[in-house]
Structures are given as structure tokens and as C-alpha cells.
Design an enzyme around this catalytic site. Structure first.
Site, mmCIF file in Angstrom:
data_model
loop_
_atom_site.group_PDB
_atom_site.id
_atom_site.type_symbol
_atom_site.label_atom_id
_atom_site.label_comp_id
_atom_site.label_asym_id
_atom_site.label_seq_id
_atom_site.Cartn_x
_atom_site.Cartn_y
_atom_site.Cartn_z
ATOM 1 N N ASP A 78 33.612 49.589 45.442
ATOM 2 C CA ASP A 78 34.601 50.248 46.209
ATOM 3 C C ASP A 78 34.467 51.729 45.731
ATOM 4 O O ASP A 78 35.139 52.983 46.251
ATOM 5 C CB ASP A 78 35.801 49.552 46.322
ATOM 6 N N CYS A 119 34.795 41.732 41.809
ATOM 7 C CA CYS A 119 35.443 43.232 42.520
ATOM 8 C C CYS A 119 35.709 42.766 44.088
ATOM 9 O O CYS A 119 35.765 41.581 44.292
ATOM 10 C CB CYS A 119 33.943 43.984 42.624
ATOM 11 N N ASP A 120 36.133 43.718 44.674
ATOM 12 C CA ASP A 120 37.242 43.933 45.730
ATOM 13 C C ASP A 120 36.655 42.956 46.816
ATOM 14 O O ASP A 120 37.688 42.035 46.999
ATOM 15 C CB ASP A 120 37.373 45.381 46.302
ATOM 16 N N LYS A 121 35.749 43.065 47.579
ATOM 17 C CA LYS A 121 35.620 42.309 48.765
ATOM 18 C C LYS A 121 34.627 40.948 48.325
ATOM 19 O O LYS A 121 34.645 40.128 49.404
ATOM 20 C CB LYS A 121 34.862 43.105 49.900
ATOM 21 N N CYS A 185 37.602 47.029 37.057
ATOM 22 C CA CYS A 185 38.476 48.258 36.695
ATOM 23 C C CYS A 185 39.893 47.612 36.074
ATOM 24 O O CYS A 185 40.374 46.778 36.441
ATOM 25 C CB CYS A 185 38.697 49.339 37.651
ATOM 26 N N GLU A 438 39.647 52.272 52.515
ATOM 27 C CA GLU A 438 40.640 52.567 51.376
ATOM 28 C C GLU A 438 40.829 53.963 51.376
ATOM 29 O O GLU A 438 39.833 54.766 51.540
ATOM 30 C CB GLU A 438 40.244 51.960 50.121
ATOM 31 N N SER A 464 43.610 51.269 48.347
ATOM 32 C CA SER A 464 43.134 50.594 46.848
ATOM 33 C C SER A 464 44.184 50.219 46.223
ATOM 34 O O SER A 464 45.364 50.474 46.333
ATOM 35 C CB SER A 464 42.241 51.793 46.325
#
Length: 548
Positions: A78, A119-121, A185, A438, A464
Site C-alpha cells: 500500500d 500487510c494491509d489487505k 511498518c 487510501e 491509511s
């Protein structure tokens, strides 16, 4: 065993021949087949080490008498996709990941799964597949990145997003030092929030969420996960026996206590739906009102994931929340949550006391997320209330309207936005984007311009996990569906009242009705490919932006 249908009996001789072509022996063919679902790739810092974790998982499976089969899913970074057309592909990747796992597990009739996402998705996509397939499943999340260090302080990616406007030597330091290596992150952004909630709902072994990517504990957890999946296969303990309504409630309470990303309001309902659980936005708000905020992590607070790990991680948070949790739920450890917490003892008692507050003396009396409704968001919207300064919890101001993220960035950077304004970014929702990008770039630009204490931002897109300030997302219905956000004009007064959960457009009803009659949905800029298919199938953000 489930895989017997592919390998037992005379009629399966061709199948066994193909399995032997991969190097398997007769002895191995007789054992349970375990899928090792790995989202390793070379794009994402959170994924570049997952090949090593997969080796550890497979070693654990083999040592416990199983046969591992590794296969891979896609993954979008992302951060790299942020601020341009690439971000439209991030949220749609979630369902594609889920579908690909289903295809591999069902085509090969696997007996169990170990999932290795980060991570995000990617984490939500794996969790959704776990619910849909309902096989014995354990998740090993990849682990946080260590914080960087520069300019005499700890750093993470958000320092770069918010600091680039300053330029000069400082920017070079931020760029070189903020992200020191493998891992998701370093703050409590979406990736680490989802890892924490995976452990909280019982699908990861204790300690997994906060064990850092470069920590040998992560490798040991991966090996133990490989061993433990064999126990779940033998006992027939499937994912839906772990993730129940009560387990989802536990995860939401942890989310509120740690101040997690607003993206969980998209992902957890989508995950719950695949586990056969109906979950609406009001449940988030109810549990947020009941659950204090206990851990002040980045982006809203001073601590990084490393501090939370030193303090005892998610087991430490849940030990503080014990009186509010459903302790009888089963976990992949083989015991109940209550039994797991009975074994918890902080290794660093002073850090535990400093980083994880108590119910009696919390950081904030309510949880991290609030759900706002009103004439501007009849179906709801979401804000990370603990990352909003007290002076902006209530705000009324004139709208400055943009029809895309790119338009908003041009306006913010050119000085169109002034203190007191309410920036509106629309046609960035699930259908309108399409893909519900985002908008970290505009929020960071506002922060970088020194306006985060005086300007609010409202969007039918999303934010985000690194966003801070009065940023309200997921406004539903979205503009592309004719929601009230489509009818706002420059100068209209917008009322935000987070304590009262209100988001109102202060325009007379007859004026809005007149605008509604003349409004026409804009023609989609996307005419083909996966985004076109996504646009035609995706539901509202208030329903998790799932495909139906």
C-alpha cells in the site's frame, strides 16, 4: 483424512503418480497434506522474509508427521501504491487473495492450512479464506518492522509521508533511515492492527502478532505453528470452531484498546461474514464506548510496535482487558483464551506497566474508533477518535470540495485549504474510485502544512492506518451511489461532533432535494479489467466493501 480422496484406492494411481513426480514417497503420500499459504514477494518489506518463515513452518509440519505443500498469493504494498492509480487495486486484491486460496485448497483437497500473510489487505484476504473453507487453520503473521532512527528519534514511514514537504537534508535522512528492513511498518497501522486482531480472535499462537520480523522468536513461533496444525487436523478443530461471534467481539475490544486502524471496520465485517457471523457498524461503536483505550501507539501516540512487544504484546493487552473478554473461546493453541492468559506473565514488568494502561486509569475512556451518522452519512462513517485533538472533536466549518484525491492534493498544496475548512474528497468510494483508495497523501499534506489541528477531512474513500487528525472516512452511501456527500457544494457548512457521533450537512432539505433531482452519476473512468468487475459487484463500505 480429507486428502484421501486424491490418493487412496486403485483408481487414484494416476494421482499418486503425479504426487510421486514431485518427489513424494509412499510413506509421505499416506500422511496429512497441509497447505502452506505464503504471500512472499519482493515488492513489500513486510513480505521479503516470509520465504524463511515458510521454511520454518514446513519444518514444524514435517517434524509432527505431516506433508507441507507451499503455494503463494499476490500482495500489494500500500505504501508504494499510495497516491496514484495503483491504490485502486489494493482493496480489490483482498477478494482475489481469498479466491485463490479457496481454489488451491479445494482443488487439492488439503487437510489443513498454515497461512503466512503480512500487510494491509493480505491478512484480511487470508482470514476470509479461512472462514470460507473452514479447515483446520493457523495464521503466522510476518511481524512488524523495527523502527528506524534518525534526527535523534525513532522513525517510521509516516514520518516520511508527513515530512517530505520540508525537503532539504532532513528529507534525505528520513528517506534513508525510516524503514530499516523487513517487516510491516513499525507503528500500529493497518498491517500490524490486523496481525494483532488475528491473535486476539485466536487464529495465531500467543505472541505472534508483535514478534518482530527480524526476531528469532518469529521463526520459533513458525515452527511451533507447523507442529500445532497437525494437532488441529488430528482433533478436527476447524477455523469456525475458533472464530465465533464471541471471538470477533474479543478482537474488536482489543482493536479499541490498542487504537487500531479504521480499515478494521472494513475488514472485520468482511471476515465475520465468511465465518457466517453478521456484524454491523453499530457493534464497533458499542464496544468502543465500553472499552477504554489502553495503548498509545503511533500514529496517534509515542510508542511503536516494539514497545508493545516488550510490554507483553497482545497477551499483555488481553490480560488488562480480561474482565471484558469472552474467556471460554477456543484458540489454535489448543486451550481457551482464559487458559492462555492464565499462563501470561510479563517479562518486563516496568515496561508492561508503562506501555499498557489499566482499565482504571486508561489513556482515553473510550476506544480508538467512533462511528458517526447523520444527514451526511445516513449509513455511517468512521473516525479514529483517539488520534483527534480535543480542539477538533467538535468542529463546524465550510466545505472545500474535490472530486478525486488528485484534485485534493493540488488544492491543498496550492494553498486553497485554510484553517477552519472541511475538506471533502468524494467519488473515491468502493464503486466510485473504483477500489476505495487510501488517502494518506492528502492527510499527510494537511499535517505537513501545519493544518491538522484546524482542518477536517471527510471522504467516501478510506484512510491509511497511519492517518491522524480529524479524518472521517467510509462515508456511506458513497457519492457514486448518490449519497448526500455527492450533493455538497463549496461553502456548505458541515457539522462534526465526534463525542455525540454526529456528521451533518447543514443545508436545508429542500435545497438538497433540488440538487438531488439535478444530480447524475458520473461516467466511470474504468471501462475494463478487474476494476470494472469490482465496481459492478462491490457493496457499500458500511457492509465491508465485500463482493456480492
Amino acid at each position: 483424512m480429507r486428502s484421501s480422496i486424491t490418493k487412496t484406492g486403485k483408481e487414484r494411481a494416476p494421482h499418486r503418480a503425479l504426487l510421486k513426480a514431485t518427489g513424494l514417497t509412499d510413506e509421505e503420500i499416506a500422511r496429512p497434506f497441509i497447505g502452506v499459504v505464503n504471500s512472499w514477494n519482493e515488492f513489500i518489506p513486510g513480505h521479503i522474509h516470509l520465504d524463511k518463515l515458510a521454511q520454518a513452518v514446513k519444518a514444524g509440519i514435517r517434524s509432527a508427521g505431516g506433508v507441507p505443500f507451499e503455494f503463494h498469493t499476490i500482495g500489494v504494498c500500500d505504501g508504494i501504491a499510495m497516491g496514484h492509480a495503483g491504490m485502486r487495486y489494493s482493496l480489490p486484491s483482498r477478494e482475489l487473495i481469498e479466491d485463490s486460496i479457496e481454489i488451491m485448497a479445494e482443488a487439492h483437497q488439503l487437510d489443513g492450512l498454515v497461512m503466512i500473510p503480512s500487510c494491509d489487505k493480505i491478512v484480511p484476504g487470508h482470514l476470509m479464506a479461512a472462514g470460507r473453507l473452514d479447515l483446520p487453520t493457523i495464521v503466522v503473521t510476518g511481524g512488524p518492522m523495527m523502527p528506524g532512527y534518525g534526527c535523534d528519534k525513532n522513525l517510521d514511514l509516516i514520518n516520511v509521508f508527513e515530512g517530505w514537504q520540508a525537503g532539504g537534508e532532513t528529507l534525505s535522512v528520513l528517506e534513508d533511515m525510516a524503514c530499516p528492513g523487513a517487516g510491516s511498518c513499525a507503528g500500529l497501522f493497518t498491517a500490524n492492527t490486523m496481525a494483532c486482531l488475528t491473535e486476539a480472535m485466536g487464529l495465531s499462537l500467543p505472541g505472534c502478532a508483535t514478534a518482530h520480523a527480524v526476531d528469532a522468536r518469529k521463526v520459533r513461533i513458525a515452527k511451533h505453528t507447523g507442529m500445532k496444525i497437525m494437532e488441529l487436523v488430528e482433533s478436527g478443530t476447524s477455523a469456525r470452531q475458533i472464530v465465533t461471534k464471541e471471538a470477533i467481539d474479543n478482537a474488536i475490544r482489543v482493536d479499541m484498546a490498542i487504537g487500531g486502524s479504521t480499515n478494521t471496520v472494513l475488514h472485520i465485517p468482511a471476515v465475520a461474514a465468511e465465518f457466517g457471523i453478521d456484524l454491523n457498524l453499530d457493534r464497533f461503536d458499542q464496544l468502543s464506548r465500553e472499552t477504554p483505550h489502553l495503548v498509545n501507539l503511533r500514529p496517534g501516540g509515542p510508542y511503536h510496535m516494539l514497545d508493545l512487544d516488550h510490554a507483553g504484546g497482545i497477551q499483555g493487552v488481553m490480560s488488562r482487558l480480561k474482565s471484558l473478554l469472552n474467556l471460554d473461546v477456543l484458540t489454535v493453541s489448543g486451550g481457551t483464551l482464559g487458559e492462555n492468559l492464565d499462563h501470561f506473565k510479563p517479562l518486563n514488568p516496568e515496561t508492561y506497566a508503562r506501555v499498557i494502561a489499566t482499565l482504571e486509569s486508561p489513556v482515553h475512556p473510550e476506544g480508538g474508533i467512533a462511528i458517526l451518522r447523520g444527514s451526511l452519512a445516513p449509513d455511517g462513517s468512521v473516525v479514529k477518535q483517539i488520534a483527534v485533538s480535543k480542539s477538533m472533536l467538535k468542529h463546524t466549518g465550510p466545505a472545500v470540495v474535490y472530486d478525486s484525491e488528485e484534485e485534493s492534493m493540488a488544492g491543498i498544496l496550492s494553498g486553497e485549504v485554510k484553517a477552519g475548512d472541511v475538506v471533502v474528497i468524494r467519488y473515491e468510494g468502493p464503486k466510485g474510485g473504483p477500489g476505495m483508495r487510501e488517502t494518506l497523501a492528502p492527510t499527510s499534506a494537511i499535517a505537513g502544512a501545519g493544518l491538522s489541528e484546524s482542518v477536517a477531512l471527510i471522504t467516501d474513500g478510506r484512510f491509511s492506518g497511519g492517518t491522524r487528525g480529524p479524518c472521517i472516512g467510509h462515508v456511506s452511501p458513497e457519492a457514486a451511489a448518490g449519497g448526500p456527500i455527492a450533493l455538497i457544494e463549496n461553502g456548505d457548512i458541515i457539522e462534526i461532533d465526534i463525542p455525540e457521533r454526529k456528521l451533518n450537512l447543514l443545508v436545508k432539505a429542500e435545497v438538497l432535494e433540488r440538487r438531488k433531482r439535478s444530480w447524475r452519476p458520473p461516467e466511470s473512468r474504468i471501462k475494463s479489467g478487474i476494476l470494472d468487475r469490482y465496481r459492478r459487484s462491490v457493496t457499500s463500505a458500511s457492509r465491508g466493501s465485500v463482493l456480492r
